[in-house]
Structure formats: structure tokens, C-alpha cells
Write an enzyme that holds these catalytic residues in place. Structure first.
Site, PDB file in Angstrom:
ATOM      1  N   SER A  21       0.786  -1.228   0.000  1.00 12.92           N
ATOM      2  CA  SER A  21       0.000   0.000   0.000  1.00 12.92           C
ATOM      3  C   SER A  21       0.819   1.280   0.000  1.00 12.92           C
ATOM      4  O   SER A  21       0.346   2.294  -0.478  1.00 12.92           O
ATOM      5  CB  SER A  21      -0.956   0.004   1.187  1.00 12.92           C
ATOM      6  OG  SER A  21      -0.244   0.191   2.382  1.00 12.92           O
ATOM      7  N   HIS A  44      -5.499  -4.206  -1.462  1.00 11.05           N
ATOM      8  CA  HIS A  44      -5.408  -3.038  -2.351  1.00 11.05           C
ATOM      9  C   HIS A  44      -5.600  -3.417  -3.817  1.00 11.05           C
ATOM     10  O   HIS A  44      -5.376  -2.591  -4.697  1.00 11.05           O
ATOM     11  CB  HIS A  44      -4.067  -2.323  -2.148  1.00 11.05           C
ATOM     12  CG  HIS A  44      -3.985  -1.693  -0.805  1.00 11.05           C
ATOM     13  ND1 HIS A  44      -4.535  -0.469  -0.506  1.00 11.05           N
ATOM     14  CD2 HIS A  44      -3.482  -2.167   0.367  1.00 11.05           C
ATOM     15  CE1 HIS A  44      -4.352  -0.191   0.777  1.00 11.05           C
ATOM     16  NE2 HIS A  44      -3.717  -1.211   1.324  1.00 11.05           N
ATOM     17  N   LYS A  96     -12.369  -0.954   0.515  1.00  8.11           N
ATOM     18  CA  LYS A  96     -11.588  -0.061  -0.339  1.00  8.11           C
ATOM     19  C   LYS A  96     -12.270   0.016  -1.718  1.00  8.11           C
ATOM     20  O   LYS A  96     -13.249   0.729  -1.868  1.00  8.11           O
ATOM     21  CB  LYS A  96     -10.131  -0.507  -0.377  1.00  8.11           C
ATOM     22  CG  LYS A  96      -9.523  -0.452   1.053  1.00  8.11           C
ATOM     23  CD  LYS A  96      -8.045  -0.700   1.103  1.00  8.11           C
ATOM     24  CE  LYS A  96      -7.539  -0.955   2.498  1.00  8.11           C
ATOM     25  NZ  LYS A  96      -7.523   0.192   3.398  1.00  8.11           N
TER      26      LYS A  96
HETATM   27  N1  PMP Z   1      -4.219  -5.295   4.594  1.00 10.15           N
HETATM   28  C1  PMP Z   1      -3.626  -4.200   4.083  1.00 10.15           C
HETATM   29  C2  PMP Z   1      -2.451  -4.401   3.194  1.00 10.15           C
HETATM   30  C3  PMP Z   1      -4.100  -2.914   4.369  1.00 10.15           C
HETATM   31  O1  PMP Z   1      -3.490  -1.842   3.862  1.00 10.15           O
HETATM   32  C4  PMP Z   1      -5.236  -2.775   5.207  1.00 10.15           C
HETATM   33  C5  PMP Z   1      -5.852  -1.434   5.586  1.00 10.15           C
HETATM   34  N2  PMP Z   1      -5.257  -0.312   5.194  1.00 10.15           N
HETATM   35  C6  PMP Z   1      -5.810  -3.943   5.723  1.00 10.15           C
HETATM   36  C7  PMP Z   1      -5.291  -5.170   5.405  1.00 10.15           C
HETATM   37  C8  PMP Z   1      -7.008  -3.853   6.617  1.00 10.15           C
HETATM   38  O2  PMP Z   1      -8.173  -3.762   5.844  1.00 10.15           O
HETATM   39  P1  PMP Z   1      -9.470  -3.047   6.431  1.00 10.15           P
HETATM   40  O3  PMP Z   1      -9.283  -1.574   6.233  1.00 10.15           O
HETATM   41  O4  PMP Z   1     -10.602  -3.630   5.685  1.00 10.15           O
HETATM   42  O5  PMP Z   1      -9.512  -3.401   7.896  1.00 10.15           O
END
Ligand code: PMP
Length: 407
Positions: A188, A216, A247
Site C-alpha cells: 500500500s 489493495h 476499499k
Molecule cells: N491489509 C492491508 C495491506 C491494508 O493496507 C489494510 C488497511 N489499510 C488492511 C489489510 C485492513 O483492511 P481493512 O481496512 O478492511 O480493515
């Protein structure tokens, strides 16, 4: 102990380190994404958001809203219980079937967020599979790291996206030791993508299971939005595909998909799944509509990719450094925490542009950045304003006018 004094001191230290988080108070405007009202100190102003993970604007898609309204009217507000005790509604059942189909797997399991899905699944597998060793990419998300820690399984961290290091670590382990390789597809903060096929080859060679976080990437890549693994024809080679509904799908929730036995196992042993209230039915209904739409429509993905290419080209024209990567995430490098925060503040105050600064510890020191996520709902005028504002701030802050490599 002086508890309040302890809290105060800890927060003061966090502020001194420059790591204290301040949230932007936003009210998003339906039908006008990415526009929002920003409130601070009793004043309000219109802003354009350039850092949202509602990558495709599905949070305002008419199909998603219609499905949510209809489920709300049909079933009311909450699920009314944990999945085991009255909280499994037909919307949940349909959503899990939709997700299994999206990833070409036998079954899927819903969680209240992507964070919980990683934490609960890795925590459960690590704790319950005797002797399991988890091989974790060095840049894995906090939710994976916490899940692995919680499991108390042995963890070997391999250098980010480094196949030689992964293989060296696999080779250290006896062939009959149970192993799980945990990694992401799109990372990310740098926006780079894992060598999925090669990781699967190593998993085959060393008899390891594979776990991929496509948070992502789901909705964003592949002909049906099944993620990078779908685009590369690799879904069948991965044992567990994890994703989010929060997302690109524009709602909230997390999930894993895999074999019927694996899903039944996690369903039966994961406390983070068992002992918590199920997602509201209208959230599940909205997610189903979003997934179904993105399975058959490429327009949002295409629009988004076009916007990303346009912004990259515009940044190159004015010499603003960003990490070149093969994804939709544009990390614009500042390389200094104070300047990064200053630029973010000025963007908001002078230009009505909201981009959250990304500083240490989210990224390594010296790689502070603005993480820009263009969407198909950003207009050409929005982009002109962004590029103009960045150009003037880069001049004012005397920032380097060349690409800065990721570290
Ligand atoms: N995995 C990754 C790589 C993330 O970047 C994120 C949240 N930014 C999550 C899991 C968690 O997902 P959620 O926002 O649905 O809790």
C-alpha cells in the site's frame, strides 16, 4: 500509579516525535465524490480528497446504494447476533458465495474488517497447525504481523519481495515442517507488486501453503476485479486469498477465500470470527451489489487507470518525484517529515486539497510522502488544481525535482 499522568506523558512523547495523528473531520457528499466538507475549529470549507481508498468511487454507486437501502428497509439496522447465534442472514450467505466465485474458490468467510480477517486467520492457523512456520514478507501489513505474533507460531521474516531470501529461509526448514508463506499483492505505501508466480513456484518446491493479502487489489485488477492473482491467472495456485470490502468495493468488511475445508476450519476455530456480531445485513447487501457490478464492468477500473497515468505524466512534466510502480498508488516523495506535514497543511488551507501526510513509522524515516490515489471521479479540473498546487509548494519548499527511489 497515576494513570491519567501516564496517558498524558505518552501522548506528549508521541507529539514530540511527530507521530501524533490528527484526523480530518470530513463530510463526504453523495453524488459529488471526491468532494467533502472539512471542519476545523468551528469553520468549514469544501475540499477535494486525493487520498481515499474508495478507489473507484463505489461508495456512491447507485447499485450499491439501492441494495443497501432495500436491505435496510427489509431487514433493519443490525444483524442481531454473532454468526453462530442468529446473526447469519441471507445477505451474508449470498455475499460469501459471491466472494468464493470472485476468487474461483470453494468457499469464503466474512469478517468485520480486512484487519480482523488477517489477524484472525493467521492467528488461528499459526496457533492450531502443529509446528507451523510462517514466512512473512518484511513489509506485510500490521494486521498480518499482529495475527502471526498472536498465534505464537515461529515466524521467519523474508526481505521484501526478495525471492532469494525467501528461498534461503524455506531451504533452512526440514521438508516435512508445515509452512505458510504470507505476503501481499499490491503493497500500500510503495505501490509495488509481489512476484506472485515465483512465490507459488517456491511454495510448490518446498511444500508450503500460500496466503495473499489482496486488500489493495480486489475490485481493481483482473477482468472481474478478482485482484492481481486473477489478472495473472494464479488464483488456483494460492491457498488463501484475503481481501477487503472497504476499499475498491466502497463498503466495509473483510474476508478470506479458500478450500471448503480450510474455510470450515477457520470458521470453527477463529475466535475473531466466532465471538463478534456479524456485519449488518445492508452492508453485506451493498457489498454484493458492488462486487457484482465490478465483475461485469471495466469502466471504473479503466477510468481509474487513465487518471493514474495522467497524474504520473503531469508529475513527470513538472519534475516532481514519485515512486515508479506498476499499480494505482502514487507515492509522491518528500523525504522530510516536517515538510511533508507542511505541504499537506498548505494544500488544505490554500487549495482545498486533502492529502494526508505519510510519515514514520508508517514508512521508513527519510521516505516521508504524500500517497495520492486518483479515482475515476476526479475531474480534469481537480487534477489541474492539484498539479498547480504541488508545483508551487515544491518551489516554495525547495524540494528535489527528480524521482526519489523507494527504500
Ligand atoms: N491489509 C492491508 C495491506 C491494508 O493496507 C489494510 C488497511 N489499510 C488492511 C489489510 C485492513 O483492511 P481493512 O481496512 O478492511 O480493515
Amino acid at each position: 500509579m497515576d494513570y491519567q499522568g501516564f496517558f498524558k506523558e505518552s501522548l506528549a512523547r508521541l507529539r514530540d516525535e511527530g507521530n501524533y495523528r490528527v484526523f480530518a473531520d470530513l463530510e463526504r457528499h453523495l453524488g459529488e465524490f471526491p468532494k467533502a466538507t472539512f471542519r476545523k475549529d468551528g469553520a468549514e470549507r469544501d475540499v477535494t480528497i486525493w487520498c481515499s481508498n474508495d478507489y473507484l468511487g463505489m461508495g456512491q454507486h447507485p447499485d450499491v446504494l439501492a441494495a443497501m437501502h432495500s436491505a435496510l428497509d427489509r431487514s433493519g439496522a443490525g444483524a442481531g447476533g454473532t454468526r453462530n447465534i442468529s446473526g447469519t442472514t441471507h445477505d451474508h450467505v449470498e455475499l460469501e458465495a459471491e466472494l468464493a466465485d470472485l476468487h474461483g474458490k470453494e468457499a469464503a468467510l466474512l469478517f468485520t474488517s480486512g484487519y480482523v480477517s488477517n489477524w484472525a486467520t493467521l492467528g488461528t492457523l499459526g496457533a492450531k497447525i502443529p509446528g507451523l512456520v510462517i514466512l512473512s514478507d518484511a513489509l506485510n501489513h500490521a494486521s498480518m504481523i499482529e495475527g502471526i505474533r498472536h498465534s505464537r507460531a515461529r515466524c521467519m521474516v523474508w526481505k521484501h519481495n526478495d525471492l532469494a531470501d525467501l528461498e534461503a529461509k524455506l531451504a533452512e526448514l526440514p521438508q516435512d515442517t508445515p509452512k505458510l508463506i504470507a505476503f501481499e499483492s499490491v503493497y500500500s505505501m510503495d505501490g509495488d507488486i509481489a512476484p506472485i508466480e515465483e512465490i507459488c513456484d517456491l511454495a510448490d518446491k518446498y511444500n508450503a501453503m500460500t496466503y495473499i493479502d489482496e486488500v489493495h487489489a480486489v475490485g481493481m485488477y483482473g477482468p472481474r476485479g478478482g485482484g492481481v492473482a486473477e489478472r495473472e491467472g494464479l488464483m488456483q495456485r494460492i491457498d488463501i486469498i484475503e481481501g477487503t470490502l472497504g476499499k475498491a468495493f466502497g463498503v466495509v468488511g473483510g474476508y478470506i477465500t479458500g478450500s471448503a475445508e480450510l474455510i470450515d476450519f477457520v470458521r470453527s476455530f477463529a475466535s475473531g470470527f466466532i465471538f463478534t456480531t456479524a456485519l449488518p445485513p445492508h452492508v453485506a447487501a451493498g457489498a454484493v451489489a458492488s462486487i457484482r457490478h465490478l465483475k461485469q464492468s471495466d469502466a471504473e477500473r479503466q477510468g481509474q487507470q487513465d487518471r493514474v497515468a495522467q497524474l504520473r505524466a503531469r508529475l513527470d512534466e513538472i519534475g516532481i518525484g514519485h515512486i515508479p510502480n506498476p499499480s494505482h498508488i502514487i507515492p509522491v516523495m518528500v523525504g522530510d517529515p516536517v515538510k511533508c506535514k507542511y505541504i499537506s497543511d498548505r494544500l488544505m488551507a490554500d487549495h482545498g486539497i486533502y492529502i494526508q501526510p505519510i510519515n514514520y513509522p508508517t514508512v521508513p524515516k527519510g521516505t516521508e510522502r504524500l500517497r495520492i490515489t486518483p479515482s475515476p471521479v476526479h475531474t480534469a479540473e481537480d487534477m489541474d488544481r492539484l498539479v498547480g498546487a504541488l508545483k508551487s509548494l515544491w518551489g516554495e519548499c525547495k524540494l528535489a525535482r527528480q524521482p526519489i527511489a523507494a527504500q
